[in-house]
Write an enzyme that holds these catalytic residues in place. Structure first.
Site, PDB file in Angstrom:
ATOM      1  N   TYR A 132     114.918 -84.495  55.896  1.00 28.33           N
ATOM      2  CA  TYR A 132     116.123 -85.231  55.509  1.00 28.33           C
ATOM      3  C   TYR A 132     116.350 -86.330  56.533  1.00 28.33           C
ATOM      4  CZ  TYR A 132     116.987 -80.899  52.823  1.00 28.33           C
ATOM      5  OH  TYR A 132     116.876 -79.802  52.000  1.00 28.33           O
TER       6      TYR A 132
ATOM      7  N   SER B 126     110.685 -71.483  51.476  1.00 26.60           N
ATOM      8  CA  SER B 126     111.311 -72.243  50.397  1.00 26.60           C
ATOM      9  C   SER B 126     110.227 -72.818  49.484  1.00 26.60           C
ATOM     10  CB  SER B 126     112.140 -73.385  51.004  1.00 26.60           C
ATOM     11  OG  SER B 126     112.777 -74.130  50.008  1.00 26.60           O
ATOM     12  N   ASN B 127     110.540 -72.865  48.208  1.00 24.95           N
ATOM     13  CA  ASN B 127     109.631 -73.450  47.209  1.00 24.95           C
ATOM     14  C   ASN B 127     108.298 -72.706  47.098  1.00 24.95           C
ATOM     15  OD1 ASN B 127     111.293 -75.814  46.426  1.00 24.95           O
ATOM     16  ND2 ASN B 127     111.021 -76.362  48.573  1.00 24.95           N
TER      17      ASN B 127
ATOM     18  N   GLN C 196     114.652 -69.763  49.761  1.00 22.70           N
ATOM     19  CA  GLN C 196     115.457 -70.848  49.189  1.00 22.70           C
ATOM     20  C   GLN C 196     114.679 -71.491  48.042  1.00 22.70           C
ATOM     21  OE1 GLN C 196     117.213 -75.137  50.542  1.00 22.70           O
ATOM     22  NE2 GLN C 196     117.852 -73.436  51.857  1.00 22.70           N
TER      23      GLN C 196
ATOM     24  N   LYS D  36     131.590 -84.361  35.999  1.00 25.49           N
ATOM     25  CA  LYS D  36     132.209 -85.698  36.101  1.00 25.49           C
ATOM     26  C   LYS D  36     131.359 -86.811  35.507  1.00 25.49           C
ATOM     27  CE  LYS D  36     130.206 -86.061  40.627  1.00 25.49           C
ATOM     28  NZ  LYS D  36     130.347 -86.312  42.034  1.00 25.49           N
TER      29      LYS D  36
ATOM     30  N   PRO E  53     122.626 -76.358  43.561  1.00 27.66           N
ATOM     31  CA  PRO E  53     123.533 -75.467  42.828  1.00 27.66           C
ATOM     32  C   PRO E  53     124.402 -76.209  41.819  1.00 27.66           C
ATOM     33  CG  PRO E  53     124.300 -75.766  45.085  1.00 27.66           C
ATOM     34  CD  PRO E  53     122.940 -76.369  45.017  1.00 27.66           C
ATOM     35  N   LEU E  54     124.706 -77.474  42.130  1.00 30.77           N
ATOM     36  CA  LEU E  54     125.535 -78.244  41.191  1.00 30.77           C
ATOM     37  C   LEU E  54     124.660 -79.138  40.319  1.00 30.77           C
ATOM     38  CD1 LEU E  54     128.503 -79.117  43.586  1.00 30.77           C
ATOM     39  CD2 LEU E  54     128.399 -77.329  41.834  1.00 30.77           C
TER      40      LEU E  54
ATOM     41  N   TYR F 233     119.148 -73.781  45.672  1.00 32.69           N
ATOM     42  CA  TYR F 233     119.410 -75.201  45.963  1.00 32.69           C
ATOM     43  C   TYR F 233     119.588 -75.989  44.672  1.00 32.69           C
ATOM     44  CZ  TYR F 233     114.406 -76.786  45.550  1.00 32.69           C
ATOM     45  OH  TYR F 233     113.148 -77.090  45.136  1.00 32.69           O
TER      46      TYR F 233
HETATM   47  N1  LIG Z   1     114.626 -76.365  49.896  1.00 30.99           N
HETATM   48  C1  LIG Z   1     114.522 -77.475  49.214  1.00 30.99           C
HETATM   49  O1  LIG Z   1     113.413 -77.935  48.887  1.00 30.99           O
HETATM   50  C2  LIG Z   1     115.771 -78.202  48.803  1.00 30.99           C
HETATM   51  C3  LIG Z   1     115.723 -79.169  47.789  1.00 30.99           C
HETATM   52  C4  LIG Z   1     116.932 -79.792  47.434  1.00 30.99           C
HETATM   53  C5  LIG Z   1     118.115 -79.477  48.086  1.00 30.99           C
HETATM   54  N2  LIG Z   1     118.102 -78.542  49.097  1.00 30.99           N
HETATM   55  C6  LIG Z   1     119.351 -78.169  49.815  1.00 30.99           C
HETATM   56  O2  LIG Z   1     120.339 -77.857  48.876  1.00 30.99           O
HETATM   57  C7  LIG Z   1     121.521 -78.605  49.172  1.00 30.99           C
HETATM   58  C8  LIG Z   1     122.245 -78.890  47.914  1.00 30.99           C
HETATM   59  O3  LIG Z   1     121.481 -79.749  47.075  1.00 30.99           O
HETATM   60  P1  LIG Z   1     122.000 -81.191  46.644  1.00 30.99           P
HETATM   61  O4  LIG Z   1     123.043 -81.639  47.610  1.00 30.99           O
HETATM   62  O5  LIG Z   1     120.834 -82.082  46.500  1.00 30.99           O
HETATM   63  O6  LIG Z   1     122.579 -80.943  45.210  1.00 30.99           O
HETATM   64  P2  LIG Z   1     123.889 -80.194  44.665  1.00 30.99           P
HETATM   65  O7  LIG Z   1     124.512 -79.346  45.681  1.00 30.99           O
HETATM   66  O8  LIG Z   1     123.501 -79.624  43.382  1.00 30.99           O
HETATM   67  O9  LIG Z   1     124.829 -81.440  44.354  1.00 30.99           O
HETATM   68  C9  LIG Z   1     125.514 -82.083  45.393  1.00 30.99           C
HETATM   69  C10 LIG Z   1     126.136 -83.359  44.860  1.00 30.99           C
HETATM   70  O10 LIG Z   1     127.117 -83.065  43.885  1.00 30.99           O
HETATM   71  C11 LIG Z   1     128.258 -83.904  44.060  1.00 30.99           C
HETATM   72  N3  LIG Z   1     129.372 -83.010  44.426  1.00 30.99           N
HETATM   73  C12 LIG Z   1     129.405 -82.046  45.372  1.00 30.99           C
HETATM   74  N4  LIG Z   1     130.574 -81.407  45.397  1.00 30.99           N
HETATM   75  C13 LIG Z   1     131.323 -81.971  44.427  1.00 30.99           C
HETATM   76  C14 LIG Z   1     132.636 -81.753  43.974  1.00 30.99           C
HETATM   77  N5  LIG Z   1     133.421 -80.797  44.500  1.00 30.99           N
HETATM   78  N6  LIG Z   1     133.103 -82.519  42.966  1.00 30.99           N
HETATM   79  C15 LIG Z   1     132.345 -83.468  42.423  1.00 30.99           C
HETATM   80  N7  LIG Z   1     131.074 -83.730  42.814  1.00 30.99           N
HETATM   81  C16 LIG Z   1     130.583 -82.988  43.817  1.00 30.99           C
HETATM   82  C17 LIG Z   1     127.884 -84.890  45.157  1.00 30.99           C
HETATM   83  O11 LIG Z   1     127.184 -85.990  44.578  1.00 30.99           O
HETATM   84  P3  LIG Z   1     127.868 -87.345  44.062  1.00 30.99           P
HETATM   85  O12 LIG Z   1     129.097 -87.585  44.862  1.00 30.99           O
HETATM   86  O13 LIG Z   1     126.802 -88.389  44.252  1.00 30.99           O
HETATM   87  O14 LIG Z   1     128.122 -87.118  42.621  1.00 30.99           O
HETATM   88  C18 LIG Z   1     126.898 -84.092  45.958  1.00 30.99           C
HETATM   89  O15 LIG Z   1     126.063 -84.891  46.748  1.00 30.99           O
HETATM   90  C19 LIG Z   1     120.999 -79.842  49.892  1.00 30.99           C
HETATM   91  O16 LIG Z   1     121.957 -80.492  50.651  1.00 30.99           O
HETATM   92  C20 LIG Z   1     119.890 -79.264  50.701  1.00 30.99           C
HETATM   93  O17 LIG Z   1     120.441 -78.766  51.900  1.00 30.99           O
HETATM   94  C21 LIG Z   1     116.956 -77.910  49.439  1.00 30.99           C
END
Ligand SMILES: NC(=O)c1ccc[n+]([C@@H]2O[C@H](COP(=O)([O-])OP(=O)(O)OC[C@H]3O[C@@H](n4cnc5c(N)ncnc54)[C@H](OP(=O)(O)O)[C@@H]3O)[C@@H](O)[C@H]2O)c1
Length: 310
Positions: A59, A157-158, A177, A216, A207-208, A205
């Protein structure tokens, strides 16, 4: 004070709402990130009671870990924070390759310690599998680091199920993860049951679904970041996904919390899932995601949400 949960069989206890920090300094993932906002995200998370920060070497690269390290230094409360980070990417010229060799993983941990300005990492994951290294040997290297006190727990992870089984041959894997959300439920077939049976904590990961499950977006929303290439956000698939989100809204509208909260709370009802790590780009999103702790889901609601997305 929020009740902390034990992460699998480790001696780590965390608020079940963590913070996924890929938008903190993750310039290679998202355009136009402001590093001060990134640091404010980390400060807000810790001020509001989040205890687990999820980051990775890639990252940024490096910047997410470095910015978290700076915030930890200014606060001086290292022992209150659970730092989860990941390594496996190696730069060869401008290309990245994956390397799970024991020597490379040990170097990854040393480098992460430097960037995070700390002398231990609470949870270190092998971020992605490589093709060559036997996975029990890779995890064996992390076990040595655990015995030396450089890391406190071991994650992967993965990994496929087969890779996870090989990695866990000696029972050393604490956390897995993987991608899991209401739209992407493949993990329910094998990975989640294996994790539950073996005392491995499963951290989902996306999750949203990268924001889609916050309810939204509409058919006119355009993306200029990693979402532009994600299958979920393409053409007909995107329309179908939005229709499911609208069905979910009928359940959410009867509750005092937001859709993101209800979705995150639903994951916490699954076996093997102890905590979630939603990402955020604004401090208010972190505060909002913490409202998940107030969501109460009846067994009918859990089932109804399951069925919308099954
Ligand atoms: N192990 C792996 O290979 C891997 C891969 C991917 C991610 N991850 C981990 O998983 C974490 C979560 O994944 P992610 O951040 O990519 O996706 P996510 O949690 O599914 O979505 C996060 C995005 O949703 C929006 N959001 C979050 N809270 C919100 C709320 N309360 N209301 C409205 N919109 C909201 C924001 O985007 P907007 O404001 O742009 O809409 C935010 O950046 C990452 O930070 C990382 O640490 C790991």
């Amino acid at each position: 004070m929020t009740k902390k949960v034990q992460i699998g069989k480790t001696d780590l206890y965390a608020n079940p709402i963590g913070f996924g920090a890929n938008a903190v300094g993750g310039h290679n993932l998202y355009p136009n990130l402001d590093e001060e906002v990134g640091k404010d995200l980390v400060r807000t998370a810790l001020d509001k009671g989040i205890t687990l920060l999820d980051t990775a070497f890639i990252y940024g690269p490096k910047r997410s870990e470095e910015l978290i390290g700076e915030v930890l230094q200014e606060r001086g409360n290292r022992s209150d924070v659970i730092i989860a980070t990941k390594g496996a990417h190696k730069f060869v010229g401008d290309d990245t390759v994956l390397d799970n060799s024991p020597s490379f993983l040990k170097q990854c941990v040393e480098d992460s310690l430097q960037r995070l300005q700390t002398d231990y990492i609470d949870l270190f994951y092998i971020h992605f599998p490589d093709e060559d290294t036997p996975k029990d040997e890779a995890v064996g290297a992390l076990k040595e680091l655990k015995d030396q006190g450089k890391i406190r727990s071991i994650g992967v992870s993965n990994f496929s199920l087969e890779q996870l089984k090989e990695a866990n041959k000696d029972g050393y894997v604490d956390v897995y993860q993987g991608e899991y959300n209401l739209f992407q439920r493949d993990a329910e077939k094998e990975l989640l049951p294996y994790a539950a049976e073996n005392g491995i904590s499963f951290v989902p990961y996306f999750p949203l679904a990268a924001g889609l499950l916050a309810g939204k977006y509409d058919k006119n929303t355009k993306f200029n970041d990693l979402r532009a290439d994600m299958p979920l956000f393409q053409g007909e698939k995107f329309q179908e996904s939005l229709a499911k989100v609208e069905k979910l809204r009928e359940i959410v509208d009867k509750k005092p919390q937001d859709m993101a909260n209800v979705v995150l709370a639903w994951y916490l009802t699954r076996d093997a899932i102890d905590l979630v790590i939603p990402g955020a780009k604004k401090p208010a999103q972190i505060e909002s995601n913490l409202q998940t702790l107030n969501v109460e889901l009846s067994s009918q609601e859990i089932k109804a949400i399951d069925e919308i997305f099954s």
